[in-house]
Design a protein around this motif. Structure first.
Motif, PDB file in Angstrom:
ATOM      1  N   UNK A 412      49.952  59.144  41.104  1.00 30.61           N
ATOM      2  CA  UNK A 412      49.625  58.471  42.361  1.00 30.61           C
ATOM      3  C   UNK A 412      49.366  59.511  43.440  1.00 30.61           C
ATOM      4  N   UNK A 413      48.375  59.206  44.275  1.00 27.67           N
ATOM      5  CA  UNK A 413      48.073  60.052  45.423  1.00 27.67           C
ATOM      6  C   UNK A 413      47.512  59.168  46.519  1.00 27.67           C
ATOM      7  N   UNK A 414      48.190  59.182  47.669  1.00 24.08           N
ATOM      8  CA  UNK A 414      47.750  58.376  48.822  1.00 24.08           C
ATOM      9  C   UNK A 414      47.622  56.899  48.434  1.00 24.08           C
ATOM     10  N   UNK A 415      48.637  56.420  47.728  1.00 24.13           N
ATOM     11  CA  UNK A 415      48.741  55.006  47.344  1.00 24.13           C
ATOM     12  C   UNK A 415      47.695  54.588  46.301  1.00 24.13           C
ATOM     13  N   UNK A 416      47.004  55.531  45.691  1.00 22.16           N
ATOM     14  CA  UNK A 416      45.997  55.209  44.678  1.00 22.16           C
ATOM     15  C   UNK A 416      46.400  55.813  43.344  1.00 22.16           C
ATOM     16  N   UNK A 417      45.979  55.159  42.276  1.00 24.61           N
ATOM     17  CA  UNK A 417      46.311  55.590  40.934  1.00 24.61           C
ATOM     18  C   UNK A 417      45.153  56.397  40.342  1.00 24.61           C
ATOM     19  N   UNK A 418      45.500  57.566  39.782  1.00 24.59           N
ATOM     20  CA  UNK A 418      44.481  58.435  39.192  1.00 24.59           C
ATOM     21  C   UNK A 418      44.770  58.663  37.712  1.00 24.59           C
ATOM     22  N   UNK A 419      43.701  58.850  36.952  1.00 24.93           N
ATOM     23  CA  UNK A 419      43.810  59.165  35.543  1.00 24.93           C
ATOM     24  C   UNK A 419      44.131  60.649  35.365  1.00 24.93           C
ATOM     25  N   UNK A 424      39.629  58.218  39.613  1.00 26.64           N
ATOM     26  CA  UNK A 424      40.313  57.001  40.032  1.00 26.64           C
ATOM     27  C   UNK A 424      40.498  56.062  38.840  1.00 26.64           C
ATOM     28  N   UNK A 425      41.612  55.387  38.799  1.00 30.56           N
ATOM     29  CA  UNK A 425      41.861  54.402  37.747  1.00 30.56           C
ATOM     30  C   UNK A 425      41.189  53.091  38.148  1.00 30.56           C
ATOM     31  N   UNK A 426      40.024  52.858  37.599  1.00 32.03           N
ATOM     32  CA  UNK A 426      39.229  51.684  37.944  1.00 32.03           C
ATOM     33  C   UNK A 426      39.025  50.806  36.720  1.00 32.03           C
ATOM     34  N   UNK A 427      39.125  49.492  36.915  1.00 33.55           N
ATOM     35  CA  UNK A 427      38.897  48.534  35.833  1.00 33.55           C
ATOM     36  C   UNK A 427      38.101  47.359  36.384  1.00 33.55           C
ATOM     37  N   UNK A 428      36.992  47.057  35.705  1.00 35.75           N
ATOM     38  CA  UNK A 428      36.200  45.872  36.038  1.00 35.75           C
ATOM     39  C   UNK A 428      36.325  44.876  34.896  1.00 35.75           C
ATOM     40  N   UNK A 448      46.260  45.629  40.805  1.00 36.64           N
ATOM     41  CA  UNK A 448      46.124  46.276  42.112  1.00 36.64           C
ATOM     42  C   UNK A 448      47.478  46.785  42.599  1.00 36.64           C
ATOM     43  N   UNK A 449      48.526  46.001  42.369  1.00 35.41           N
ATOM     44  CA  UNK A 449      49.869  46.434  42.760  1.00 35.41           C
ATOM     45  C   UNK A 449      50.282  47.689  41.989  1.00 35.41           C
ATOM     46  N   UNK A 450      49.756  47.840  40.776  1.00 36.16           N
ATOM     47  CA  UNK A 450      50.039  49.048  39.993  1.00 36.16           C
ATOM     48  C   UNK A 450      49.249  50.256  40.489  1.00 36.16           C
ATOM     49  N   UNK A 451      48.248  50.003  41.313  1.00 38.30           N
ATOM     50  CA  UNK A 451      47.442  51.102  41.848  1.00 38.30           C
ATOM     51  C   UNK A 451      46.027  51.157  41.321  1.00 38.30           C
ATOM     52  N   UNK A 452      45.699  50.284  40.362  1.00 32.90           N
ATOM     53  CA  UNK A 452      44.332  50.256  39.852  1.00 32.90           C
ATOM     54  C   UNK A 452      43.369  49.744  40.920  1.00 32.90           C
ATOM     55  N   UNK A 453      42.168  50.245  40.883  1.00 34.61           N
ATOM     56  CA  UNK A 453      41.082  49.637  41.639  1.00 34.61           C
ATOM     57  C   UNK A 453      40.452  48.625  40.702  1.00 34.61           C
ATOM     58  N   UNK A 454      40.909  47.387  40.774  1.00 31.11           N
ATOM     59  CA  UNK A 454      40.537  46.372  39.797  1.00 31.11           C
ATOM     60  C   UNK A 454      39.747  45.257  40.464  1.00 31.11           C
TER      61      UNK A 454
END
Length: 597
Positions: A412-419, A424-428, A448-454
């Motif tokens: 996590x960095x700045x409230x965002x989840x990274x691989x 960025x940890x993104x899921x569509x 989203x609560x886990x930090x994914x950009x979903x």
């Protein structure tokens, strides 16, 4: 004559009119199927709803979006029993010849009475042309399913011989009898053309009125050649079968209420629990019926596309599974009507339960070295999906998911989840229509609560089908319907080769040598006990791989219908059997009067 696959010493080829794969043909001498009413009246209309749109009458090509219901246009060489796991009875073929000791070939004898709609006879040349087209131009999953066919030989006008690449797959003898047969002239001219004109068939219905994108109707052929066949007595009783298209389930339900269509499998729990309180129900003109089935409950799940790097680590897939809160959804959205799917063969004798048996361990042990450590550990344990307290927060599930992600190198960095690669940890999540939106949005919120950009990506039907064919998604909902006799078709669902074939059904992109081995053994099963054993082992391997997030399902089928349809008291054990229902004309008149028709 009862046929089984028990070895026969020095056996000569056998000619018989029914085949069972690791089972006997119970109704080989019956005058009609036990779930048929041979005296059922004919007439009336059976009408359903359909979703999306269409631009083609051919579902056996690789392009276009086919209209629903085209199976009514075509006969197959043999047709299955709805009371038996995998048993076939005559339709276009009156009998078959095979060698119990050599399953490298089978001869289908075409019924001399079989006719296409234009009155021309169905011949071996039509059968050969059909299978040649399917094997070279058909969808990839069909090519995989029929991949054991080496050659198709025309013996004479009424005899066609299928020759197979090996003699190990006894199931293929029946499999080749399951597909529709088209006229060779129609195949040569139109097989690969997107058209609303169907290929020439021999089935009980002809294409009727087509309203592009709105509805399609099929009209019973009064000259249908096969109406007196044993399997067809009391079958195909409706003069018309109609499908009405809607863009959403909400609109479709309103269409049912107003009688735009009159038979509805009800897949929405809230409708079943509270929606059937409209005036027609109170007037006694709507029947609700829960129909049981011995078939496995179709596995509906959120597939993770293993072709995407983000899903390669099994801990990520475990985390995404832990984030799904079934208990809250079942309570809040589904009126506690659904079951969590704990198996890919849920609700049947094929489902793996408890710890692996001694027989399962004999199959699993030599495969363990092919599994990654987590999968190896899970496959040997008693399976249980994570559960929540149903409170709506899924705190324990999300905490477990967070730790799994951290263990996998996410940060996590700045409230965002990274691989681990700093992306960025993104899921569509790909979807079409709006039926699944209310189910998926709470899951997206958890991601989203886990930090994914979903996010959910909703697209129209044609774009959705093309993206599914080309595996262009991160996650998507897929449904894996299974029979009581799984076999060679499992290659298309889970096989490593299928993962790289555009248009095949391995939507998860699974490439697992242990699964390949078990699927091959399942296809070569020599007995019913073998089918059950290898299916249960396959079930354990699929669950332990965390390739999808199991959603929910229900044993049996809920149906609602206007009170004009009738069926025999004892429905088939493995299906609703709608083709054997009929219309009560007096009741239909009362419904029509109520609706002002």
């Amino acid at each position: 004559m009862v046929i089984s696959w028990m070895p026969v010493a020095m056996a000569a080829p056998i000619t018989t009119k029914a085949l069972g794969h690791n089972s006997t043909a119970e109704y080989i001498n019956a005058p009609y199927m036990p779930y048929a009413n041979p005296n059922a009246p004919t007439g009336g209309t059976l009408s359903f709803d359909a979703r999306g749109t269409f631009n083609s009458a051919n579902k056996w090509m690789t392009t276009g979006v086919a209209m629903i219901g085209t199976d009514y246009l075509y006969d197959t060489l043999m047709t299955g029993s709805l009371n038996e796991a995998f048993t076939m009875y005559p339709q276009l073929a009156s009998e078959v010849t095979y060698d119990p000791d050599d399953s490298s070939w089978i001869i289908y004898h075409i019924n001399p009475a079989a006719r296409f709609w234009d009155g021309t006879p169905v011949t071996s040349a039509d059968v050969k042309a059909t299978y040649d087209a399917l094997l070279t131009q058909g969808p990839m999953y069909i090519r995989s399913y029929l991949g054991d066919i080496k050659e198709i030989q025309i013996i004479d006008n009424q005899q066609v011989k299928f020759v197979f690449a090996s003699d190990n797959n006894k199931e293929i003898l029946l499999t080749v009898g399951q597909f529709p047969v088209f006229a060779k002239s129609s195949i040569d001219a139109n097989f690969d053309k997107i058209s609303l004109k169907p290929l020439m068939g021999s089935g009980p219905y002809k294409l009727g009125r087509v309203e592009a994108g709105r509805s399609v109707s099929y009209l019973r052929d009064p000259n249908y050649w096969g109406r007196d066949l044993m399997v067809n007595r009391g079958r195909y009783n409706f003069d018309m079968i109609k499908f009405v298209y809607y863009q959403s389930d909400e609109i479709a339900f309103e269409g049912f209420k107003s009688g735009q269509y009159r038979f509805r499998p009800e897949n929405k729990a809230s409708n079943w629990a509270t929606g059937y309180n409209f005036p027609a129900v109170k007037a006694g003109l709507i029947n609700k019926e829960a129909i049981t089935s011995q078939n496995p409950v179709p596995m509906q799940g959120l597939v993770m596309n293993m072709r995407r790097p983000i899903f390669q680590d099994i801990r990520v897939r475990q985390a995404l599974t832990a984030a799904y809160d079934f208990e809250w959804m079942n309570k809040t959205l589904f009126h506690n009507q659904y079951e969590r799917l704990q198996s890919f063969f849920h609700g049947s004798e094929l489902a793996a339960t408890g710890m692996p048996s001694v027989a399962e361990m004999e199959v699993l042990t030599p495969l363990l070295s092919k599994l990654e450590p987590t999968q190896r550990q899970v496959v040997l344990a008693e399976w249980q999906l994570p559960t929540s307290d149903g409170g709506g927060f899924n705190r324990q599930g999300l905490l477990k998911a967070r730790q799994l992600l951290l263990d996998a190198g996410f940060y996590y960095d700045d409230m965002k989840l990274y691989q681990p690669d700093d992306k960025l940890a993104q899921i569509e999540i790909l979807m079409t229509g709006d039926t699944m939106g209310r189910v998926l949005l709470p899951y997206v919120r958890n991601l989203t609560r886990l930090g994914f950009e979903a996010n959910l990506r909703q697209v129209d039907g044609p774009q959705y089908y093309e993206r599914m064919r080309s595996f262009d998604y991160d996650m998507t909902v897929d449904v894996f319907a299974q029979s009581l006799s799984p076999g060679a078709e499992q290659v298309a669902y889970w096989g490593s080769v299928a993962a790289d074939e555009v248009g095949n059904r391995n939507t998860a992109g699974i490439k697992n040598a242990a699964i390949d081995n078990v699927v091959e053994a399942l296809g070569d099963a020599k007995s019913r006990d073998d089918i059950i054993l290898y299916t249960q082992v396959l079930d354990r391997l699929l669950r332990a791989g965390y390739y999808l997030v199991p959603l929910y399902g229900k044993s049996g089928t809920n149906v609602a219908y206007w009170n004009q349809y009738r069926h025999v008291k004892e429905l088939p054990t493995n299906a609703v059997g709608i083709d054997y229902w009929w219309v009560d004309k007096q009741a239909e008149a009362r419904v029509d009067k109520y609706l002002g028709r």
